[in-house]
Design a protein around this motif. Structure first.
Motif, PDB file in Angstrom:
ATOM      1  N   LEU A  45     -47.357 -31.016  20.235  1.00 28.31           N
ATOM      2  CA  LEU A  45     -47.616 -29.786  19.491  1.00 28.31           C
ATOM      3  C   LEU A  45     -49.072 -29.396  19.644  1.00 28.31           C
ATOM      4  CD1 LEU A  45     -45.835 -30.656  16.144  1.00 28.31           C
ATOM      5  CD2 LEU A  45     -44.890 -29.503  18.111  1.00 28.31           C
ATOM      6  N   ASN A  46     -49.340 -28.120  19.788  1.00 31.42           N
ATOM      7  CA  ASN A  46     -50.721 -27.669  19.818  1.00 31.42           C
ATOM      8  C   ASN A  46     -51.334 -27.828  18.435  1.00 31.42           C
ATOM      9  OD1 ASN A  46     -50.625 -26.886  22.493  1.00 31.42           O
ATOM     10  ND2 ASN A  46     -49.764 -24.878  21.996  1.00 31.42           N
ATOM     11  N   GLY A  47     -52.445 -28.514  18.362  1.00 33.39           N
ATOM     12  CA  GLY A  47     -53.097 -28.712  17.071  1.00 33.39           C
ATOM     13  C   GLY A  47     -52.294 -29.569  16.135  1.00 33.39           C
ATOM     14  N   ALA A  48     -51.599 -30.573  16.637  1.00 29.91           N
ATOM     15  CA  ALA A  48     -50.695 -31.353  15.791  1.00 29.91           C
ATOM     16  C   ALA A  48     -51.408 -32.101  14.701  1.00 29.91           C
ATOM     17  CB  ALA A  48     -49.897 -32.336  16.655  1.00 29.91           C
ATOM     18  N   THR A  49     -52.695 -32.398  14.894  1.00 27.05           N
ATOM     19  CA  THR A  49     -53.399 -33.167  13.884  1.00 27.05           C
ATOM     20  C   THR A  49     -54.243 -32.286  12.963  1.00 27.05           C
ATOM     21  OG1 THR A  49     -55.299 -33.497  15.358  1.00 27.05           O
ATOM     22  CG2 THR A  49     -53.559 -35.153  15.408  1.00 27.05           C
ATOM     23  N   GLN A  50     -54.132 -30.979  13.123  1.00 20.33           N
ATOM     24  CA  GLN A  50     -54.961 -30.105  12.306  1.00 20.33           C
ATOM     25  C   GLN A  50     -54.516 -30.128  10.852  1.00 20.33           C
ATOM     26  OE1 GLN A  50     -55.124 -26.103  13.670  1.00 20.33           O
ATOM     27  NE2 GLN A  50     -55.965 -25.332  11.772  1.00 20.33           N
ATOM     28  N   PRO A  51     -55.426 -30.502   9.934  1.00 19.20           N
ATOM     29  CA  PRO A  51     -55.061 -30.521   8.527  1.00 19.20           C
ATOM     30  C   PRO A  51     -54.714 -29.131   8.005  1.00 19.20           C
ATOM     31  CG  PRO A  51     -57.062 -31.774   8.928  1.00 19.20           C
ATOM     32  CD  PRO A  51     -56.767 -31.010  10.173  1.00 19.20           C
ATOM     33  N   LEU A  52     -54.074 -29.123   6.876  1.00 19.97           N
ATOM     34  CA  LEU A  52     -53.545 -27.887   6.326  1.00 19.97           C
ATOM     35  C   LEU A  52     -54.362 -27.441   5.124  1.00 19.97           C
ATOM     36  CD1 LEU A  52     -49.960 -29.190   6.745  1.00 19.97           C
ATOM     37  CD2 LEU A  52     -51.042 -27.453   8.153  1.00 19.97           C
ATOM     38  N   ASN A  53     -53.991 -26.326   4.565  1.00 19.98           N
ATOM     39  CA  ASN A  53     -54.834 -25.702   3.550  1.00 19.98           C
ATOM     40  C   ASN A  53     -54.016 -25.211   2.373  1.00 19.98           C
ATOM     41  OD1 ASN A  53     -57.324 -24.703   2.561  1.00 19.98           O
ATOM     42  ND2 ASN A  53     -56.786 -22.662   3.246  1.00 19.98           N
ATOM     43  N   GLY A  54     -52.994 -25.970   1.965  1.00 21.42           N
ATOM     44  CA  GLY A  54     -52.049 -25.455   1.002  1.00 21.42           C
ATOM     45  C   GLY A  54     -52.337 -25.762  -0.436  1.00 21.42           C
ATOM     46  N   PHE A  55     -53.388 -26.521  -0.751  1.00 23.72           N
ATOM     47  CA  PHE A  55     -53.587 -26.883  -2.140  1.00 23.72           C
ATOM     48  C   PHE A  55     -55.041 -27.251  -2.398  1.00 23.72           C
ATOM     49  CE2 PHE A  55     -53.082 -30.720   0.130  1.00 23.72           C
ATOM     50  CZ  PHE A  55     -51.842 -30.657   0.753  1.00 23.72           C
TER      51      PHE A  55
ATOM     52  N   LEU B  56     -51.213 -35.452  -0.282  1.00 20.70           N
ATOM     53  CA  LEU B  56     -50.346 -34.310  -0.013  1.00 20.70           C
ATOM     54  C   LEU B  56     -50.591 -33.744   1.382  1.00 20.70           C
ATOM     55  CD1 LEU B  56     -50.608 -32.562  -3.492  1.00 20.70           C
ATOM     56  CD2 LEU B  56     -48.602 -33.737  -2.569  1.00 20.70           C
ATOM     57  N   ASN B  57     -51.839 -33.709   1.790  1.00 18.94           N
ATOM     58  CA  ASN B  57     -52.135 -33.253   3.139  1.00 18.94           C
ATOM     59  C   ASN B  57     -51.467 -34.168   4.172  1.00 18.94           C
ATOM     60  OD1 ASN B  57     -53.887 -31.537   5.056  1.00 18.94           O
ATOM     61  ND2 ASN B  57     -54.360 -33.641   5.657  1.00 18.94           N
ATOM     62  N   ASN B  58     -51.524 -35.486   3.942  1.00 17.25           N
ATOM     63  CA  ASN B  58     -50.892 -36.425   4.864  1.00 17.25           C
ATOM     64  C   ASN B  58     -49.377 -36.246   4.910  1.00 17.25           C
ATOM     65  OD1 ASN B  58     -53.279 -37.558   5.654  1.00 17.25           O
ATOM     66  ND2 ASN B  58     -53.180 -39.274   4.240  1.00 17.25           N
ATOM     67  N   ILE B  59     -48.787 -35.895   3.772  1.00 15.50           N
ATOM     68  CA  ILE B  59     -47.348 -35.643   3.750  1.00 15.50           C
ATOM     69  C   ILE B  59     -47.016 -34.408   4.584  1.00 15.50           C
ATOM     70  CG2 ILE B  59     -45.464 -34.843   2.251  1.00 15.50           C
ATOM     71  CD1 ILE B  59     -46.513 -36.819   0.128  1.00 15.50           C
ATOM     72  N   ASN B  60     -47.800 -33.351   4.455  1.00 16.60           N
ATOM     73  CA  ASN B  60     -47.593 -32.168   5.283  1.00 16.60           C
ATOM     74  C   ASN B  60     -47.729 -32.501   6.772  1.00 16.60           C
ATOM     75  OD1 ASN B  60     -46.837 -29.861   3.848  1.00 16.60           O
ATOM     76  ND2 ASN B  60     -48.913 -29.460   3.133  1.00 16.60           N
ATOM     77  N   VAL B  61     -48.758 -33.255   7.110  1.00 19.27           N
ATOM     78  CA  VAL B  61     -48.969 -33.649   8.507  1.00 19.27           C
ATOM     79  C   VAL B  61     -47.787 -34.472   9.009  1.00 19.27           C
ATOM     80  CG1 VAL B  61     -50.378 -35.087  10.046  1.00 19.27           C
ATOM     81  CG2 VAL B  61     -51.486 -33.540   8.424  1.00 19.27           C
ATOM     82  N   ALA B  62     -47.313 -35.408   8.181  1.00 13.80           N
ATOM     83  CA  ALA B  62     -46.183 -36.257   8.572  1.00 13.80           C
ATOM     84  C   ALA B  62     -44.928 -35.425   8.821  1.00 13.80           C
ATOM     85  CB  ALA B  62     -45.914 -37.307   7.491  1.00 13.80           C
ATOM     86  N   VAL B  63     -44.662 -34.454   7.953  1.00 10.55           N
ATOM     87  CA  VAL B  63     -43.477 -33.608   8.122  1.00 10.55           C
ATOM     88  C   VAL B  63     -43.631 -32.742   9.362  1.00 10.55           C
ATOM     89  CG1 VAL B  63     -42.159 -31.701   7.118  1.00 10.55           C
ATOM     90  CG2 VAL B  63     -42.850 -33.636   5.684  1.00 10.55           C
ATOM     91  N   ARG B  64     -44.791 -32.165   9.544  1.00 10.16           N
ATOM     92  CA  ARG B  64     -45.007 -31.294  10.702  1.00 10.16           C
ATOM     93  C   ARG B  64     -44.822 -32.065  12.005  1.00 10.16           C
ATOM     94  NH1 ARG B  64     -50.535 -28.025  11.324  1.00 10.16           N
ATOM     95  NH2 ARG B  64     -51.376 -30.123  11.416  1.00 10.16           N
ATOM     96  N   ASN B  65     -45.303 -33.315  12.044  1.00 13.91           N
ATOM     97  CA  ASN B  65     -45.213 -34.132  13.257  1.00 13.91           C
ATOM     98  C   ASN B  65     -43.935 -34.952  13.329  1.00 13.91           C
ATOM     99  OD1 ASN B  65     -47.716 -33.122  13.778  1.00 13.91           O
ATOM    100  ND2 ASN B  65     -48.821 -35.040  13.530  1.00 13.91           N
ATOM    101  N   GLN B  66     -43.092 -34.848  12.291  1.00  9.59           N
ATOM    102  CA  GLN B  66     -41.882 -35.670  12.190  1.00  9.59           C
ATOM    103  C   GLN B  66     -42.210 -37.161  12.301  1.00  9.59           C
ATOM    104  OE1 GLN B  66     -38.510 -34.299  11.452  1.00  9.59           O
ATOM    105  NE2 GLN B  66     -40.198 -33.054  10.707  1.00  9.59           N
TER     106      GLN B  66
END
Length: 466
Positions: A191-201, A242-252
């Motif tokens: 995935l492009n940018g698979a390790t990029q953290p998210l900004n949801g909370f 929570l960020n790690n959970i998002n990353v885990a789901v995004r990367n399966q």
């Protein structure tokens, strides 16, 4: 002349100029305080900014782990001027550090860059802080990165490589005590940018709900100012999970999802029970009010966030309990998770958390990002009214989709929970490439009152591997 005072000549690094993005962040000043919080922020800064070294990491990757570690060290030592931070402690993103590399960076920024590169390459590593025998031996005064030879388990028993950009060799400084903070590799699946953290909370968006004044005339075992600081830390702690959970789901990455959700529940419910016991012991009004503040924050992460998180996961995954793990607040709990102050009780509280096996459900074609929506922020003032269905309806940012971009075929899962596609395909993601990480608001709010201790470096050496 001590190594701290050494000014060295560094390479111009023209071959790397085009590999770094233009920095978007200014230096973040940390002030004064303890090194544990400094480490927490190094970790968060590495998670936020590792995408900045995507191209650099590829250039530094060699044919073996040892050669790669030597390559990263050589890059750090020869391309960034060393300069100890003054009274104001600074964290620099890799791009910012590169742009101002001739001005000088200190051990914290070297560690951030090294960790970012290792995250991009998918190598497990540790942020290590040490007490040094010849400089303020009572305090942790230096930080660097170590990379275990055993990349399967992350154990240090088989040895490790040292990456300390302040030193001219890969030998480890002398120390009298260490504390290590584990940084797991982030799974890459094309995935492009698979390790990029998210900004949801961001806890900063909801913390005003818990800011009732605490009056502490006559002293306290747990003062109002301590409660304010600990509340910020609790928010940061759960944001990271929570960020790690998002990353885990995004990367399966179902193993990361299992481990992180277990920690979320285990630490949350152990702490809730610990504060209940602590409050029942009988304290003055100030200490009681401070404990109540902690309970209110944890109640939000239980009745609102955990409730919404469980509903979100259950909608897209089957969650089957396969084992349990015991958590307790006995002696050492604050050392393991020092976010939670004033939780120790004797006898200890024991909480038995379920370990879940996660499998993606059949027919799932897209998963929205888990985030703090306006509805979540509203419910911070009234957790008992939180409705998971209403929350799920408000999630709209696509975290990961499984649609075939060529013919529209959808991905499914087999009986083992593995992704299977009708034709050759890879998941695709929608990411907020320019978005700030959850740390941004947290770092800037209230850090002046915490501050962090000055961390200095030394040139003492020991063997590369332990």
């Amino acid at each position: 002349m001590s190594y701290n005072a050494l000014i060295r000549s560094i390479k111009n690094g023209n071959e790397f100029n085009s590999l770094f993005p233009i920095p978007k962040d200014k230096k973040v000043r940390l002030g004064k305080g303890d090194t544990h919080t400094s480490i927490e922020l190094i970790i968060k800064w590495s998670l936020k900014h590792n995408n900045e070294v995507k191209l650099v990491a590829t250039k530094l990757l060699k044919s073996s782990l040892s050669e790669t570690c030597f390559s990263i060290h050589d890059f750090l030592f020869n391309h960034f001027q060393y300069k100890a931070d003054g009274e104001a402690q600074l964290l620099r993103s890799p791009a910012y550090a590169w742009k101002y590399r001739y001005d000088g960076i200190d051990c914290k920024s070297y560690s951030i860059i090294a960790s970012c590169i290792l995250l991009q390459l998918g190598f497990k590593h540790y942020i290590r802080k040490i007490k040094q025998p010849m400089f303020a031996p009572e305090s942790f005064t230096h930080v660097y990165v170590i990379v275990p030879v055993d990349q399967n388990t992350g154990s240090l028993k088989q040895g490790y490589y040292t990456i300390d950009g302040t030193l001219p060799t890969t030998q480890e400084p002398n120390y009298i005590e260490t504390k290590d903070f584990f940084m797991d590799k982030l799974s890459h699946i094309g995935l492009n940018g698979a390790t990029q953290p998210l900004n949801g909370f961001s806890f900063a968006d909801v913390k005003t709900a818990f800011n009732s004044p605490i009056s502490c005339w006559g002293g306290s075992a747990f003062s109002g100012s301590q409660a304010n600081a600990e509340g910020e830390k609790i928010g940061a702690y759960f944001e990271n999970l929570l960020n790690n959970i998002n990353v885990a789901v995004r990367n399966q990455n179902l193993q990361l999802l299992q481990d992180t959700f277990l920690k979320y529940e285990g630490i949350l419910f152990t702490s809730i029970k610990a504060y209940e016991r602590k409050k029942s012991e009988g304290w003055n009004k100030c200490t009681t009010d401070s404990i109540t503040r902690m309970q209110s924050i944890l109640n939000f992460y239980d009745k609102v966030v955990h409730k919404g998180l469980t509903a979100w996961l259950s909608q897209y995954f089957t969650m089957t309990p396969v084992a349990t793990k015991s958590f307790n607040n006995g002696q050492g709990f604050e050392d393991i998770d020092p976010t939670f102050k004033f939780t120790y009780t004797d006898p200890a509280i024991v909480y038995l958390a379920n370990i879940y096996d996660f499998k993606l459900k059949q027919g799932v074609t897209a998963i929205p990002e888990f985030e703090f929506t306006p509805y979540v922020e509203d419910m911070a003032n009234n957790p008992s009214a939180f409705d998971p269905a209403t929350f799920l309806q408000g999630l709209s940012t696509v975290l990961v989709s499984f649609n075939n971009p060529n013919n529209g075929n959808t991905g499914t899962v087999d009986e083992n929970g593995n992704l299977v596609y009708d034709t050759e395909n890879t998941p695709k993601t929608t990411s907020n490439a320019g978005a700030g990480y959850l740390l941004g608001g947290l770092v800037l709010i209230g850090l002046a009152s915490w501050g962090f201790s000055k961390m200095k470096d030394t040139g003492k050496k020991v063997a590369t591997k332990k």
